[in-house]
Design an enzyme around this catalytic site. Structure first.
Site, PDB file in Angstrom:
ATOM      1  CG  HIS A  20      29.985 -33.462 -89.453  1.00  0.00           C
ATOM      2  ND1 HIS A  20      31.061 -32.826 -88.588  1.00  0.00           N
ATOM      3  CD2 HIS A  20      29.147 -33.768 -88.278  1.00  0.00           C
ATOM      4  CE1 HIS A  20      30.660 -32.964 -87.053  1.00  0.00           C
ATOM      5  NE2 HIS A  20      29.604 -33.638 -87.147  1.00  0.00           N
ATOM      6  CG  HIS A  56      31.145 -26.621 -92.037  1.00  0.00           C
ATOM      7  ND1 HIS A  56      32.414 -26.286 -92.201  1.00  0.00           N
ATOM      8  CD2 HIS A  56      30.913 -27.775 -91.348  1.00  0.00           C
ATOM      9  CE1 HIS A  56      33.060 -27.286 -91.431  1.00  0.00           C
ATOM     10  NE2 HIS A  56      32.346 -27.979 -90.805  1.00  0.00           N
TER      11      HIS A  56
END
Length: 237
Positions: A152, A201
């Site tokens: 992303h 993440h």
């Protein structure tokens, strides 16, 4: 210097001349690419060798998870879903149509090479490093794919970075240019924050993705700009 080393002087002068095919834009692009690669390599080494920064990764992931609130979680979910593969495809297509209508063919080429190419590169890097996602007791979002680097974040870096580069080239005021770059940085930062906050993440995943995106974007924009300058030079001969 000029009299003693004429070839060296000519080479250096050409690399620093704005109008040359392989001039200042090429030199800056290569410098940015090398710097980004150095940063990415340093982060990757720290992650692979489980250095102290990975302790910060784990602590920060748990810190975000422990302080999650419904309202902020909803906002972060919106940001992260808007920049998934489908979201990036829609936004990239829209920007591509804009470039096409504006007859900005080289910017369109840069877009088509940078965003899809960078996302593919990121998938390859994920399978090379094969880092597991954060493991939390009460995860806000669960994914089974690899973690390093953040897909992303790299997509946002490429997309907003390209928009910023285009707008900077259209503006002659330094204040406007600064605000454009700042806006791009904020957008990338929000995407990276959403991925860390949601627990999918680590901090190093995000930082490495930004370095990766900047490096790949430098390659793409430099390459397309060189192509444009070369064609323009041939047209005048």
């Amino acid at each position: 210097m000029k009299e003693i080393y004429p070839r060296v002087h000519k080479f250096v002068a050409a690399r620093l001349t704005p109008g040359e095919e392989l001039g200042l834009h090429f030199t800056v692009g290569i410098a940015l690419m090398l710097f980004a690669a150095w940063v990415f390599g340093g982060i990757a080494e720290e992650v692979v060798e489980a250095e102290e920064i990975t302790l910060l990764d784990d602590w920060l992931a748990r810190w975000f998870n422990a302080r999650a609130t419904p309202a902020f979680t909803q906002a972060m979910m919106y940001i992260t879903h808007a920049h998934n593969t489908a979201g990036m495809l829609i936004m990239t297509t829209a920007l591509g149509v804009y470039f096409y209508l504006r007859k900005a063919q080289y910017w369109l080429l840069a877009l088509l090479v940078s965003v899809p190419g960078g996302m593919l590169l990121n998938v390859i890097l994920k399978h090379i490093f094969q880092r597991a996602r954060p493991s939390l007791e009460n995860p806000l979002l669960t994914l089974t794919t690899y973690s390093f680097p953040s897909g992303h974040t790299v997509a946002a870096t490429l997309f907003y970075g390209l928009i910023a580069a285009y707008l900077v080239c259209q503006s002659s005021r330094w204040k406007t240019r600064f605000l454009i770059v700042l806006g791009a940085c904020v957008m990338v930062g929000l995407v990276g924050l959403s991925r860390m906050y949601l627990g999918v993440h680590y901090l190093t995943d995000v930082l490495a993705a930004i370095a990766e995106g900047c490096g790949w974007l430098a390659i793409c924009i430099t390459g397309v700009s060189t192509l444009r300058r070369r064609r323009a030079a041939r047209a005048t001969r």
